[in-house]
Scaffold this active site. Structure first.
Site, PDB file in Angstrom:
ATOM      1  N   LYS A   1      -9.499  -6.048   5.305  1.00  0.00           N
ATOM      2  CA  LYS A   1     -10.106  -6.341   4.130  1.00  0.00           C
ATOM      3  C   LYS A   1      -9.708  -4.264   3.315  1.00  0.00           C
ATOM      4  O   LYS A   1     -10.922  -4.043   4.135  1.00  0.00           O
ATOM      5  CB  LYS A   1     -11.435  -6.851   4.570  1.00  0.00           C
ATOM      6  CG  LYS A   1     -11.852  -7.677   4.679  1.00  0.00           C
ATOM      7  CD  LYS A   1     -12.309  -8.360   6.228  1.00  0.00           C
ATOM      8  CE  LYS A   1     -13.199  -9.302   6.435  1.00  0.00           C
ATOM      9  NZ  LYS A   1     -13.510  -9.416   7.602  1.00  0.00           N
TER      10      LYS A   1
ATOM     11  N   ASP B   1      -3.837   2.249  -6.789  1.00  0.00           N
ATOM     12  CA  ASP B   1      -3.045   3.867  -8.027  1.00  0.00           C
ATOM     13  C   ASP B   1      -2.459   4.762  -6.587  1.00  0.00           C
ATOM     14  O   ASP B   1      -2.443   5.786  -6.855  1.00  0.00           O
ATOM     15  CB  ASP B   1      -3.445   4.073  -8.985  1.00  0.00           C
ATOM     16  CG  ASP B   1      -3.917   3.530 -10.235  1.00  0.00           C
ATOM     17  OD1 ASP B   1      -2.596   2.393 -10.643  1.00  0.00           O
ATOM     18  OD2 ASP B   1      -3.904   3.205 -10.779  1.00  0.00           O
TER      19      ASP B   1
ATOM     20  N   HIS C   1     -23.402  -9.609   9.214  1.00  0.00           N
ATOM     21  CA  HIS C   1     -21.797  -9.674   9.576  1.00  0.00           C
ATOM     22  C   HIS C   1     -20.747  -8.243   8.867  1.00  0.00           C
ATOM     23  O   HIS C   1     -19.797  -7.329   9.362  1.00  0.00           O
ATOM     24  CB  HIS C   1     -21.255  -9.955   7.355  1.00  0.00           C
ATOM     25  CG  HIS C   1     -19.571 -10.665   7.643  1.00  0.00           C
ATOM     26  ND1 HIS C   1     -18.602 -10.347   7.453  1.00  0.00           N
ATOM     27  CD2 HIS C   1     -20.014 -11.778   8.218  1.00  0.00           C
ATOM     28  CE1 HIS C   1     -17.506 -10.557   6.962  1.00  0.00           C
ATOM     29  NE2 HIS C   1     -17.392 -11.589   7.776  1.00  0.00           N
TER      30      HIS C   1
ATOM     31  N   LYS D   1     -19.845  -4.473  10.759  1.00  0.00           N
ATOM     32  CA  LYS D   1     -18.672  -4.066  12.009  1.00  0.00           C
ATOM     33  C   LYS D   1     -18.872  -2.488  11.872  1.00  0.00           C
ATOM     34  O   LYS D   1     -17.787  -1.532  11.488  1.00  0.00           O
ATOM     35  CB  LYS D   1     -17.433  -4.709  11.592  1.00  0.00           C
ATOM     36  CG  LYS D   1     -17.263  -6.049  11.883  1.00  0.00           C
ATOM     37  CD  LYS D   1     -17.114  -6.635  10.121  1.00  0.00           C
ATOM     38  CE  LYS D   1     -16.912  -7.693  10.079  1.00  0.00           C
ATOM     39  NZ  LYS D   1     -17.432  -8.539  10.629  1.00  0.00           N
TER      40      LYS D   1
ATOM     41  N   HIS E   1      -7.059 -10.592   9.396  1.00  0.00           N
ATOM     42  CA  HIS E   1      -8.645 -10.309   9.170  1.00  0.00           C
ATOM     43  C   HIS E   1      -9.036  -9.081   8.428  1.00  0.00           C
ATOM     44  O   HIS E   1     -10.349  -8.199   8.246  1.00  0.00           O
ATOM     45  CB  HIS E   1      -9.296 -10.172  10.567  1.00  0.00           C
ATOM     46  CG  HIS E   1     -10.716 -10.550  10.580  1.00  0.00           C
ATOM     47  ND1 HIS E   1     -11.456  -9.658  10.901  1.00  0.00           N
ATOM     48  CD2 HIS E   1     -11.245 -11.760   9.949  1.00  0.00           C
ATOM     49  CE1 HIS E   1     -13.566 -10.553  10.439  1.00  0.00           C
ATOM     50  NE2 HIS E   1     -12.999 -11.253  10.384  1.00  0.00           N
TER      51      HIS E   1
ATOM     52  N   ASP F   1     -24.164  10.409  17.979  1.00  0.00           N
ATOM     53  CA  ASP F   1     -24.396  11.628  17.966  1.00  0.00           C
ATOM     54  C   ASP F   1     -24.444  12.550  16.537  1.00  0.00           C
ATOM     55  O   ASP F   1     -23.929  13.283  16.378  1.00  0.00           O
ATOM     56  CB  ASP F   1     -23.329  12.727  19.044  1.00  0.00           C
ATOM     57  CG  ASP F   1     -23.431  12.690  20.604  1.00  0.00           C
ATOM     58  OD1 ASP F   1     -24.393  11.427  20.662  1.00  0.00           O
ATOM     59  OD2 ASP F   1     -22.884  13.028  20.963  1.00  0.00           O
TER      60      ASP F   1
END
Length: 415
Positions: free
Chosen positions: A115, A120, A297, A299, A113, A304
């Site tokens: 991404k 380079d 979608h 996350k 899952h 603080d």
């Protein structure tokens, strides 16, 4: 769990495909030596075709390209789409490429899952945005609200080493090592990159061997040490019992806790599951906001005004107990302030707060389902170990060759 914090990074927040895709495609087009991509979803749509075109361009001029997709998340890539890439020299890897059963995808658990894009060994991207058109506002009301970051500085070396470690079993198989017995994936020699900014950052991952709960532990540590404020925006919210308990305890001790969750979910069960938790959270002082403009979608989290995280991990049983995930942890007041500002914009303009009088009545049925939900959350991590692990874990397309990497080889990475 031992985190490796890297000082001297420049981290830029990218919101939605409008900010993310132009940056990624431009960085890939400028690659000189290497492009490594991991993505849960790659569709043969306008965004996927843009990625396809830029990968063909750089591969044809000699840049080494490794592209890893998930077999469940990217099930419909055509032979023409794949063939053009491999003919140009792109090495395509498919995690758990199981065929459909009666037209249905059944390889639901233990997904790749992540991404991540590393170019380079100097520039990296990480977050929750897939290569699909539904991350663009122009795709319509079902377009997704999401976040990623572009990273320069020493932490890129950590990301670079990680993606190469993941690819090591594939290279071992191509060299014939599989026939001689599986070997531990060799570590990539660390590269020292110059400072590019002031942010401290650390990569944290989740796998099914040694790092089974690292991301959850980082969230819980930040929640338990929070002094003033916690803001979490998470698409699929059904976390473990202990994380829920930490959120409620933080609110009870006076921390201002805000959750931004899906109000217009892409799957109805997402909202049903999260709403089972609302009463206990709101009762203890947690502010629950449902994002209602389109599917959420993201996350991400800010604590603080100092600590933040952006990545692929939801706060649900799949991400916390089964899937392969990656988040970047960030300590930088400037970045935290920018992310906090953007989340506040959602709260002010595109969310509804689930106050006591807005919650559904506590019927006997709701009491029972909530009790079942809490027991599920408490015990799910131990139950997850019984779910299927094996199958053809990686199929690599190298030119006209297809090389299947069995589970035993891949698991060397997770040890």
């Amino acid at each position: 769990m031992k985190l490796k914090w890297n000082a001297g990074n420049r981290i830029e927040l990218l919101e939605n495909g409008e900010e993310y895709f132009p940056r990624v495609f431009a960085a890939i087009a400028a690659a000189r030596r290497e492009v490594v991509i991991e993505t849960f979803i790659l569709f043969d749509d306008p965004v996927g075709q843009q990625l396809h075109a830029v990968l063909l361009e750089v591969a044809r001029r000699g840049v080494q390209v490794d592209l890893t997709v998930d077999g469940y998340g990217s099930p419909d890539l055509t032979p023409e789409f794949i063939g053009a890439l491999t003919d140009a020299g792109v090495r395509l890897h498919v995690y758990d490429p199981r065929p459909r059963l009666l037209g249905l995808r059944y390889n639901l658990v233990r997904r790749m899952h992540r991404k991540i894009v590393v170019i380079d060994g100097e520039t990296a991207f990480i977050g929750g945005i897939n290569f699909s058109e539904d991350h663009l506002l122009s795709s319509g009301p079902e377009s997704k609200q999401d976040y990623a970051v572009q990273v320069h500085g020493p932490v890129v070396a950590q990301l670079h080493g990680f993606v190469h470690q993941v690819l090591a079993p594939v290279r071992s198989a191509l060299m014939g090592w599989v026939r001689q017995g599986f070997r531990r994936a060799p570590k990539v020699a660390p590269v020292q990159l110059p400072a590019a900014g002031e942010a401290h950052a650390a990569l944290v991952t989740r796998d099914n061997e040694r790092h089974t709960n690292d991301i959850e532990r980082c969230y819980r540590m930040a929640i338990r040490t929070a002094r003033r404020e916690i803001v979490i925006a998470n698409a699929y919210f059904f976390p473990g019992f202990r994380l829920l308990r930490d959120l409620r305890r933080a609110a009870r001790r006076g921390v201002d806790v805000h959750l931004i969750l899906q109000g217009e979910p892409d799957m109805a069960i997402v909202r049903i599951g999260a709403r089972l938790l609302y009463h206990s959270l709101v009762k203890d002082g947690v502010h629950v906001h449902e994002y209602c403009r389109r599917p959420l979608h993201g996350k991400v989290a800010v604590v603080d005004g100092e600590w933040a995280t952006v990545g692929s991990s939801n706060l649900d049983p799949l991400s916390l107990s089964l899937n392969l995930e990656a988040n970047l942890l960030i300590r930088d007041t400037g970045f935290a302030a920018e992310l906090r500002r953007r989340l506040q914009r959602l709260i002010d303009n595109e969310c509804r707060e689930m106050a006591h009088d807005a919650l559904p009545k506590r019927t006997m049925w709701r009491y029972l389902t909530s009790a079942v939900a809490f027991h599920l959350l408490r015990h799910f991590p131990s139950w997850a170990d019984a779910l299927p692990r094996d199958g053809k874990f990686v199929r690599s397309f190298i030119g006209r060759r297809q090389v299947d990497i069995p589970p035993e080889a891949l698991r060397q990475v997770e040890r």
